[in-house]
Design a protein around this motif. Structure first.
Motif, PDB file in Angstrom:
ATOM      1  N   TRP A   1      -4.756  15.537  -6.691  1.00 37.67           N
ATOM      2  CA  TRP A   1      -6.281  14.262  -6.882  1.00 37.67           C
ATOM      3  C   TRP A   1      -5.862  12.978  -5.841  1.00 37.67           C
ATOM      4  CZ3 TRP A   1      -5.467  18.070  -9.814  1.00 37.67           C
ATOM      5  CH2 TRP A   1      -5.985  19.444 -10.718  1.00 37.67           C
ATOM      6  N   ASP A   2      -6.736  12.883  -5.040  1.00 35.02           N
ATOM      7  CA  ASP A   2      -7.812  11.581  -5.033  1.00 35.02           C
ATOM      8  C   ASP A   2      -9.365  11.414  -5.637  1.00 35.02           C
ATOM      9  OD1 ASP A   2      -5.634  10.381  -3.128  1.00 35.02           O
ATOM     10  OD2 ASP A   2      -5.769  11.407  -1.674  1.00 35.02           O
ATOM     11  N   LEU A   3      -9.215   9.952  -6.768  1.00 35.82           N
ATOM     12  CA  LEU A   3     -10.295  10.217  -7.024  1.00 35.82           C
ATOM     13  C   LEU A   3     -10.666   8.607  -7.010  1.00 35.82           C
ATOM     14  CD1 LEU A   3      -8.004  11.155 -10.125  1.00 35.82           C
ATOM     15  CD2 LEU A   3     -10.332  13.191  -9.296  1.00 35.82           C
ATOM     16  N   ILE A   4     -11.790   8.228  -6.558  1.00 36.00           N
ATOM     17  CA  ILE A   4     -12.582   7.457  -6.851  1.00 36.00           C
ATOM     18  C   ILE A   4     -14.010   6.971  -7.993  1.00 36.00           C
ATOM     19  CG2 ILE A   4     -13.348   5.452  -5.478  1.00 36.00           C
ATOM     20  CD1 ILE A   4     -11.119   6.569  -3.909  1.00 36.00           C
TER      21      ILE A   4
ATOM     22  N   VAL B   1      -8.043  12.739   4.987  1.00 37.89           N
ATOM     23  CA  VAL B   1      -8.826  11.644   5.627  1.00 37.89           C
ATOM     24  C   VAL B   1     -10.138  11.874   4.804  1.00 37.89           C
ATOM     25  CG1 VAL B   1     -10.158  11.617   7.929  1.00 37.89           C
ATOM     26  CG2 VAL B   1      -7.952  12.268   7.591  1.00 37.89           C
ATOM     27  N   GLN B   2     -10.168  13.205   4.389  1.00 37.54           N
ATOM     28  CA  GLN B   2     -11.197  13.649   3.869  1.00 37.54           C
ATOM     29  C   GLN B   2     -11.117  12.413   2.535  1.00 37.54           C
ATOM     30  OE1 GLN B   2     -13.241  16.589   3.940  1.00 37.54           O
ATOM     31  NE2 GLN B   2     -14.938  16.569   1.791  1.00 37.54           N
ATOM     32  N   SER B   3     -10.826  12.063   1.563  1.00 34.00           N
ATOM     33  CA  SER B   3     -10.723  11.582   0.910  1.00 34.00           C
ATOM     34  C   SER B   3     -10.669   9.766   0.750  1.00 34.00           C
ATOM     35  CB  SER B   3      -9.181  11.723  -0.329  1.00 34.00           C
ATOM     36  OG  SER B   3      -8.564  11.033   0.116  1.00 34.00           O
ATOM     37  N   ALA B   4     -10.108   9.063   2.249  1.00 32.38           N
ATOM     38  CA  ALA B   4     -10.423   8.328   2.035  1.00 32.38           C
ATOM     39  C   ALA B   4     -12.602   7.615   2.473  1.00 32.38           C
ATOM     40  CB  ALA B   4      -9.624   7.793   3.485  1.00 32.38           C
ATOM     41  N   LEU B   5     -12.291   8.722   3.750  1.00 37.98           N
ATOM     42  CA  LEU B   5     -14.316   9.067   4.390  1.00 37.98           C
ATOM     43  C   LEU B   5     -14.493   9.247   2.225  1.00 37.98           C
ATOM     44  CD1 LEU B   5     -14.321  11.913   6.071  1.00 37.98           C
ATOM     45  CD2 LEU B   5     -15.254   9.515   6.954  1.00 37.98           C
ATOM     46  N   VAL B   6     -14.006   9.868   1.809  1.00 36.34           N
ATOM     47  CA  VAL B   6     -15.054  10.270   0.321  1.00 36.34           C
ATOM     48  C   VAL B   6     -15.215   8.638  -0.359  1.00 36.34           C
ATOM     49  CG1 VAL B   6     -14.800  10.876  -1.788  1.00 36.34           C
ATOM     50  CG2 VAL B   6     -14.660  12.473   0.027  1.00 36.34           C
ATOM     51  N   GLU B   7     -14.166   7.752  -0.270  1.00 37.44           N
ATOM     52  CA  GLU B   7     -13.806   6.408  -0.765  1.00 37.44           C
ATOM     53  C   GLU B   7     -15.008   5.716  -0.009  1.00 37.44           C
ATOM     54  OE1 GLU B   7      -9.799   4.958  -1.275  1.00 37.44           O
ATOM     55  OE2 GLU B   7     -10.552   2.650  -0.777  1.00 37.44           O
ATOM     56  N   GLN B   8     -15.434   6.014   1.233  1.00 33.12           N
ATOM     57  CA  GLN B   8     -16.281   4.561   1.704  1.00 33.12           C
ATOM     58  C   GLN B   8     -17.250   5.301   1.441  1.00 33.12           C
ATOM     59  OE1 GLN B   8     -15.868   5.693   6.700  1.00 33.12           O
ATOM     60  NE2 GLN B   8     -15.113   3.854   6.769  1.00 33.12           N
ATOM     61  N   ARG B   9     -17.743   6.468   1.486  1.00 30.90           N
ATOM     62  CA  ARG B   9     -18.876   7.473   1.016  1.00 30.90           C
ATOM     63  C   ARG B   9     -19.569   6.289  -0.134  1.00 30.90           C
ATOM     64  NH1 ARG B   9     -20.144  12.940   1.465  1.00 30.90           N
ATOM     65  NH2 ARG B   9     -19.176  13.018  -0.200  1.00 30.90           N
ATOM     66  N   HIS B  10     -18.981   6.723  -1.364  1.00 29.61           N
ATOM     67  CA  HIS B  10     -18.763   5.947  -3.016  1.00 29.61           C
ATOM     68  C   HIS B  10     -18.756   5.061  -2.867  1.00 29.61           C
ATOM     69  CE1 HIS B  10     -17.063   7.125  -7.015  1.00 29.61           C
ATOM     70  NE2 HIS B  10     -17.454   5.273  -6.696  1.00 29.61           N
TER      71      HIS B  10
END
Lengths: 120, 695
Positions: B203-206, B289-298
Motif C-alpha cells: 500500500w501507499d498511504l497518505i 501514478v494513481q497513488s501519487a495523484l491521490v497524494e496530490q489530491r489529499h
C-alpha cells in the motif's frame, strides 16, 4: 460471518457465459477452494460473471484472488466482470483496502479492470 | 430581524460572488481543474440555498439554472469552454445587479437574465433537470500541529499465515486522521500461479494527522519486522502555510523512488500529461501514478479544509463599528498624551508610573485596533484580473496579469481609496503600454503581453508596482507634447525622471486617439493627486521598447502617523516624519548671506527652503536661530524653516471639516496633549504651491 458458499451455473440467456455466485463471507480458510472454483469456471466459459450480491464479507486473500482471476481472464482472451447488486459490504471492503481506482493496471489491456468506477 | 438576516445574506453573497469571479478566471486557465469546478458549484449552491431562505426568490431561481449547468460540468457531462466561462461571468454580474437592486424592488433586468439562461441551456444542449444537492461537508477535525505523511507499507508474503490482518492496521491508521489508501496490485500473479494464502498486495498511504510520526509507527509496531515500512513527512500544515499548489506529479514519484531523474526528464521532454505518458511509456505502473495523484489530491483537500475551518472561526463586524473603534482609540491616544504631560508637570512619581502604564496599554490598543482594519490587498488584485481580461478582449490584445504579494495588508480605507487610481494606472498600461499582438511579434516579443502587479512592505509603507512589458514611454512624444502645451520651454534640458514626471501634469495625454479605455487627458494628474491625498507618492520609470514600471508608495494607515512637531510663534505644526530627512540650524547671518534667495548650504550642497512664517503670514519676529526641517519629496530635498523643533509625536489625524476642505498645504489637524490644535502640513502640496507662486 455467514458461511461461504459457491454456486456456478450456465447463463440461460447466453451460451458460453458462466455465472459464479459467491455468498457468505470469504476468508483465508476458503481461499484455496475459491481459487479452484474460479479456475474451473474460467476454464469452462468465455465469459464469467461473478455475482457478489449476497457476499457478506471478503478479506484480502479474496480481493487478491478476484484481481488475479481478472488477470488470467484478460490473458486468456476471456471476459470477467463483477455484479454486486449494490452490495455495500463488498464496496466498502474494496474501497477501505484501497483497491478502487480510476484506471486499471498495466496488464489491464482490455480496459475491464474490476476496480475501476464502482462507488467512487 | 428579518432585515438583519437579509443584510447578512447580502454580505455573504457579495463575498461569494467575488470568490466566484476569481474561481471562474482560474477555470478559464485550467478548464479541467476539478477543484475549481467544485468551488464554482458550491458558491452557486450556497447563493441559491440561502437566497431562497431569505426571500430572494428571483436570485435563487436564476442561480439554480447556472448551478444546474455546473452540476453537469462537475459530473463530466459538459466541457468547460470560453463561452461557458463568459456566460457564467455574465451570470455572476447579473446576480450582483439583482442583489444591488433587491431592496428597492429593482432586482436586475429580466431580459438579461433570460438571455443568459437561454445561452447556458443552449450550451448544455437540453433543458436541464434539477440539480442534486452537494455532498455534506466532511466533519471538521480540529487541526493542531497538522502534518501529512507518506507511507509505503509492504507486508511480507506470509503475513496472513501469522494471523495478522493488514486491514485492521489500515483501520487503526484511519483513526489517526484523514487517510487516503491506494493498494498496489501490479505485482499480483495470475490465478494459475497465485498462492491463495500469500500476501502480494502493498500500500501507499497518505495520512494527515496531528499526532506525529511516532503514532504512525506505533500502528505498525507488531509487524515492523515482517514488512517493509517507509514513513516520510511530505507537508506540514502550519498557520503560515502558503496556499500554493502541492508538488508536481513527477516530483512526488521521484521522491518516492518510483522513477529516476533521467526517466522523468525524458517524459517531461514530450510535453504531455506526465501520468499518462509515464504509464503509456511503460516506465510506471498505473497504481504508482494513481497513488501519487491521490497524494496530490489529499494534501489539497486537507489544505482547503483547514482554510475553511479558519474562515469559520472569524466573525463578521460592520466596517462602521471598526471605524468608531479606531476613532475612540484616537481620542484615547490624545487623552493619554495629556495625562503624560500633566503627570510630568506634577512631579508625582505615582502619577507618572500610572501614566506610563496607560501609555504602554494605549500603544498596544492602538496597534491592535488598527490591525483589525488591515486587509490583504489580494482581493483588490483579483478584481483587476477581471478588468484586464475584459479590456484585453475589447482592445484585441493578448494580456496576462500576474500578481505577487497579495497577502500584503493595508488599512481598509486606504485600499478603498487606492482602487480608482490603480484601475486608472492598469488601464493606461493596457491601453498605451502593451502593443497589439502583431506589433509585439514584429518587435521580437511574445505575442501576449504581461502586466505584473506586486505589493511589498517597506518600513511603514507599502509599495505597489505595476510593471508592463509594453512599448515603454515615448520620451520624444512626451517632450513634444509638453512644449506644445507650454508646460516646459522648448529649450528645457530634462532628465528622464523629470521628463516622465511631466505625464502627471494637468491636461497631459499623449494618446493619439481617445479610446473608451483610457485617456481624455484627465487621467494621471488626478491619479497623482489621489495618491498624494493618501500621503503617498508615485514614481515612473520606463525603458523604450521594454516596458514601464509605476511604483506607488502608500502609508499603512490613515488614522495615526508618526510626525515631527514644530513651532512657529505660538502655533504648532506637524510634518509627517516619513518625509523628514534631517534638521539644521539657520542663523540670521545665514539668511542675510543668501540675499533673499532662500538657499541654505548643507554639507556643500545647496538646499532651497521655504520660510513657513512668511508663507503662513504669521505675525512677530523669528528667533535668532531658526531651524530648517529638510524633507525629501519625490527625490528632491527641500527645507521648511520653523522657529523651533519640539520632537516626534504620535499624531491622530482629524479631518478639518468641509469649510476648510480647499485649504492648500494642510492635510488635517490633530489635538495636542494640552488640548490645543496643531495643523498637519501637506508637504508635497506646499511645495507645489510655492513653485507655482514663483513661476
Amino acid at each position: 460471518m455467514d458461511e461461504f458458499k459457491l454456486e456456478c451455473r450456465q447463463d440461460p440467456e447466453s451460451r458460453g457465459k458462466q455465472i459464479l455466485k459467491i455468498s457468505g463471507g470469504v476468508t483465508i480458510g476458503d481461499a484455496g477452494g475459491f481459487r479452484q472454483a474460479l479456475l474451473a469456471a474460467l476454464e469452462a466459459a468465455s465469459e464469467l460473471q461473478l455475482d457478489l450480491s449476497e457476499m457478506t464479507g471478503i478479506d484480502l486473500t479474496g480481493l487478491q484472488l478476484l484481481c488475479a482471476a481478472h488477470q488470467s481472464a484478460v490473458r486468456g482472451g476471456k471476459w470477467l466482470h463483477i455484479t454486486d447488486g449494490g452490495n455495500l459490504t463488498f464496496r466498502e471492503m474494496a474501497a477501505g483496502a484501497g483497491f478502487c481506482r480510476h484506471t486499471g493496471c498495466a496488464r489491464d489491456t482490455s480496459y475491464s479492470c474490476i476496480w475501476v468506477g464502482g462507488e467512487q | 430581524m428579518i432585515d438583519q438576516h437579509r443584510q447578512a445574506f447580502k454580505e455573504e453573497a457579495y463575498e461569494l460572488l467575488a470568490e466566484l469571479e476569481t474561481s471562474l478566471l482560474e477555470l478559464e486557465e485550467q478548464p479541467d481543474d476539478v477543484d475549481v469546478i467544485g468551488r464554482v458549484f458550491r458558491a452557486m449552491h450556497t447563493i441559491k440555498g440561502s437566497g431562497s431562505m431569505f426571500g430572494f426568490d428571483d436570485i435563487a431561481a436564476f442561480t439554480h439554472e447556472v448551478e444546474t449547468i455546473f452540476d453537469m460540468v462537475r459530473n463530466g457531462k459538459l466541457q468547460v469552454t470560453g463561452r461557458l466561462v463568459n456566460l457564467t461571468l455574465a451570470a455572476r454580474d447579473q446576480i450582483r445587479a439583482m442583489l444591488d437592486g433587491a431592496d428597492d424592488g429593482g432586482g436586475g433586468d429580466l431580459k438579461v437574465s433570460g438571455e443568459i439562461i437561454m445561452g447556458l441551456r443552449e450550451l448544455a444542449g437540453f433543458q436541464p433537470a434539477a440539480a442534486e444537492p452537494p455532498e455534506a461537508a466532511a466533519a471538521g477535525r480540529k487541526p493542531a500541529n497538522l502534518a501529512t505523511y507518506r507511507i509505503r507499507f509492504a507486508p511480507s508474503r506470509d503475513i496472513f499465515i501469522t494471523g495478522t490482518n493488514p486491514l485492521t492496521l489500515l483501520q487503526e491508521l484511519k483513526e489517526l486522521g484523514t487517510c487516503s489508501v491506494v493498494a498496489q496490485t501490479g505485482d499480483f500473479p495470475c490465478l494459475e500461479e497465485i498462492d491463495p494464502e500469500a500476501c502480494y498486495v502493498y500500500w501507499d498511504l497518505i495520512v494527515t494527522t496531528d499526532q506525529g510520526e511516532n503514532a504512525i509507527r506505533d500502528v505498525f509496531i507488531f509487524v515492523e519486522d515482517d514488512c517493509e515500512l517507509r514513513i516520510e513527512q511530505v507537508a506540514e500544515h502550519t498557520q503560515f502555510e502558503e496556499p500554493q499548489d502541492y508538488k508536481k506529479l513527477g516530483m512526488i514519484l521521484l521522491e518516492r523512488g518510483d522513477i529516476t531523474t533521467k526517466e522523468m526528464e525524458e517524459i517531461l521532454a514530450q510535453q504531455h500529461r506526465f501520468g499518462e505518458l509515464a504509464v503509456s511509456n511503460g516506465i510506471l505502473d498505473q497504481g504508482k501514478v494513481q497513488s501519487a495523484l491521490v497524494e496530490q489530491r489529499h494534501v489539497k483537500e486537507v489544505r482547503q479544509e483547514k482554510q475553511a475551518t479558519e474562515a469559520a472561526s472569524s466573525i463578521r463586524v460592520p466596517a462602521e463599528r471598526l471605524d468608531l473603534l479606531v476613532n475612540l482609540v484616537g481620542e484615547m491616544v490624545t487623552v493619554q498624551a495629556r495625562l503624560s504631560q500633566t503627570a510630568a508637570q506634577r512631579e508625582d512619581a505615582e502619577l507618572v508610573a500610572i501614566a506610563e502604564e496607560v501609555e504602554r496599554l494605549t500603544a498596544e490598543l492602538r496597534d491592535s485596533a488598527l490591525n483589525i482594519r488591515m486587509l490583504p490587498i489580494g482581493s483588490t488584485f483579483s478584481k483587476f484580473k477581471r478588468l484586464v481580461r475584459d479590456l484585453s478582449v475589447e482592445l484585441g490584445k493578448q494580456i496576462e496579469m500576474t500578481t505577487e504579494g497579495g497577502e500584503t495588508e493595508l488599512d481598509k480605507t486606504v485600499i478603498e481609496k487606492l482602487n480608482d487610481p490603480l484601475v486608472h494606472l492598469i488601464r493606461n498600461s493596457i491601453d498605451h503600454g502593451i502593443e497589439l499582438p502583431e506589433a509585439r511579434v514584429a518587435a521580437g516579443k511574445p505575442a501576449h503581453g504581461t502586466v505584473h502587479l506586486a505589493a511589498v512592505h517597506s518600513g511603514d509603507s507599502v509599495v505597489i508596482t505595476i510593471d508592463d512589458d509594453g512599448a515603454g514611454l515615448d520620451k520624444e512624444a512626451i517632450r513634444a507634447k509638453a512644449i506644445e502645451r507650454g508646460i516646459i520651454p522648448a529649450t528645457a534640458e530634462l532628465s528622464d525622471k523629470e521628463l516622465f514626471s511631466l505625464v502627471f501634469a494637468p491636461g497631459f495625454s499623449t494618446a493619439k486617439k481617445i479610446s473608451s479605455v483610457s485617456g481624455r487627458g484627465v487621467g494621471m494628474d488626478v491619479v497623482k493627486r489621489a495618491i498624494e491625498l493618501l500621503r503617498g507618492s508615485i514614481d515612473i520609470s520606463s525603458v523604450q521598447g521594454k516596458g514601464t514600471r509605476i511604483a506607488v508608495k502608500i502609508p499603512l494607515t490613515l488614522a495615526i502617523i508618526e510626525s515631527l512637531r514644530v513651532q512657529i510663534g505660538e502655533d504648532s505644526f506637524m510634518l509627517p516624519l516619513a518625509l523628514v530627512d534631517e534638521c539644521v540650524e539657520l542663523t540670521r547671518e545665514d539668511v542675510e548671506r543668501s540675499h533673499g534667495r532662500n538657499l541654505a548650504h548643507v554639507r556643500a550642497q545647496l538646499i532651497p527652503y521655504i520660510p513657513l512664517r512668511e508663507h503662513f503670514r504669521i505675525q512677530g519676529t523669528p528667533p535668532e536661530i531658526q531651524q530648517i526641517v529638510i524633507t525629501q519629496v519625490n527625490g528632491t530635498r527641500v527645507g521648511f524653516v520653523v522657529d523651533q523643533v519640539i520632537g516626534e509625536h504620535q499624531t491622530v489625524i482629524k479631518s478639518l471639516g468641509r469649510a476648510y476642505r480647499d485649504v492648500d498645504g494642510i492635510s488635517g489637524a490633530t489635538i495636542l496633549g494640552d488640548g490645543s490644535v496643531a495643523l498637519i502640513l501637506d508637504v508635497p502640496q506646499l511645495l507645489q504651491a510655492v513653485e507655482a507662486g514663483q513661476a
